[in-house]
Design an enzyme around this catalytic site. Structure first.
Site, mmCIF file in Angstrom:
data_model
loop_
_atom_site.group_PDB
_atom_site.id
_atom_site.type_symbol
_atom_site.label_atom_id
_atom_site.label_comp_id
_atom_site.label_asym_id
_atom_site.label_seq_id
_atom_site.Cartn_x
_atom_site.Cartn_y
_atom_site.Cartn_z
ATOM 1 N N GLY A 180 50.440 28.853 44.101
ATOM 2 C CA GLY A 180 51.563 27.920 44.011
ATOM 3 C C GLY A 180 51.658 27.369 42.608
ATOM 4 N N THR A 200 50.141 34.818 42.924
ATOM 5 C CA THR A 200 48.750 34.911 42.495
ATOM 6 C C THR A 200 47.931 35.547 43.611
ATOM 7 O OG1 THR A 200 48.868 33.039 41.025
ATOM 8 C CG2 THR A 200 46.771 33.336 42.162
#
Ligand code: ASP
Length: 320
Positions: free
Chosen positions: A232, A180
């Site tokens: 994460g 991300t």
């Protein structure tokens, strides 16, 4: 009298495993993003301007799990999501379940600034993108479909179910890179902002929303403390309201580095197993920064008035 601050930006390209071949272009990308964000701040842009421009640049590279590089869900579809938060006003915007918006972070900003809502997904969000003339672009699926096929065969062989996931991740870390993107910034007027954008967890169920667009979980900013962007496994950041937790630590007197380390330590303590993969970056209203992760790597960069060039790395403080 208005406060003047030395601007700072920190960007990340995700917690995961960055092998040397892939990390080289990614490092250049996060440096470019930090520079773009910093130049925005230097020329009088706000912290919101800076984090949106930095994240939009990373969404456009195709080298991260965001924007055009987004991972596929179990139905081979892209469902992108993003958010942005302004620490001065506590205004926030988030979008999810997006299939073809070129820059989800720009749509998050439209939702923050042009609607009365914080979080809009799917058709309604795409309709807002149309009304505000945001560009559309279908993500490039070629590499992603190759990864998808390997992930799916692992799943069908029973290797993707939880008890086997650890072994599968160890054998094929490249399949589970998260990546991300996000940014946090402090502008010259002392305001902080954060933004995060993702394609979400590979092989996610359709309709699954992660931490990245969830305010407080993947993104948070408050002028009383600072700003944080997470990467994460989203389900962890959601359960621990991680970005807000980092800001709370800052508000309670921790430096951003202490705050992100304390949050990663909390993840390690409270969430067991292979899933406890997180990476966090933060800045406070004094311009101090922090970065820590439990994953093998975190691709990140920062730039302050003290640096002629952005400083980038694929590791920060690793906490196991
Ligand atoms: N946090 C993202 C999610 O779970 C994944 C990532 O950080 O890459 O959707």
């Amino acid at each position: 009298m208005r406060k003047t601050c030395r601007p700072v930006i920190v960007v990340h390209g995700g917690a995961g495993t960055w092998h040397p071949v892939r990390s080289q272009p990614a490092i250049e990308n996060v440096k470019d993003a930090a520079k773009t964000g910093f130049n925005t701040l230097k020329s009088g842009g706000t912290a919101v301007d800076a984090v949106v421009e930095a994240v939009a640049l990373l969404e456009d590279t195709g080298n991260f799990n965001a924007g055009i590089g987004s991972a596929l869900n179990i139905e081979k579809q892209v469902e992108m999501e993003a958010s942005v938060m302004d620490g001065e006003t506590l205004q926030a915007g988030a979008a999810g379940l997006l299939s073809d918006i070129r820059n989800p972070v720009r749509l998050a900003r439209v939702i923050m600034e042009k609607s009365d809502h914080v979080f809009v997904v799917g058709k309604g969000a795409e309709e807002l993108a149309r009304l505000f003339n945001l560009e559309r672009r279908k993500p490039d699926l070629t590499v992603k479909i190759k990864n998808y096929e390997t992930q799916l065969s692992g799943l069908l062989e029973g290797k993707y179910v939880l008890p086997k996931l650890e072994a599968l991740v160890k054998a094929h870390p490249e399949l589970f890179q998260l990546e991300t993107v996000g940014a946090v910034a402090l502008d010259g007027k002392g305001n902080v902002a954060a933004a995060t954008s993702t394609g979400g967890f590979p092989l996610k169920l359709p309709g699954r929303i992660g931490d990245s667009p969830s305010i407080g979980c993947g993104t948070y900013a408050d002028n009383q403390s600072g700003a944080c962007s997470a990467s994460g496994v989203g389900e962890i950041a959601i359960r621990l309201v991680l970005a807000k937790t980092v800001c709370n630590h800052i508000e309670n007197g921790k430096t951003p580095q202490e705050a992100v380390e304390k949050a990663v330590a909390l993840v390690n303590k409270r969430i067991s197993g292979i899933y406890n993969v997180v990476g966090l970056v933060a800045v406070d209203v004094h311009g101090r920064i922090g970065a820590a992760h439990s994953s093998p790597n975190l691709c990140w960069a920062y730039m302050t008035a003290g640096n002629e060039e952005p400083v980038a790395s694929v590791t920060a403080k690793v906490l196991k």
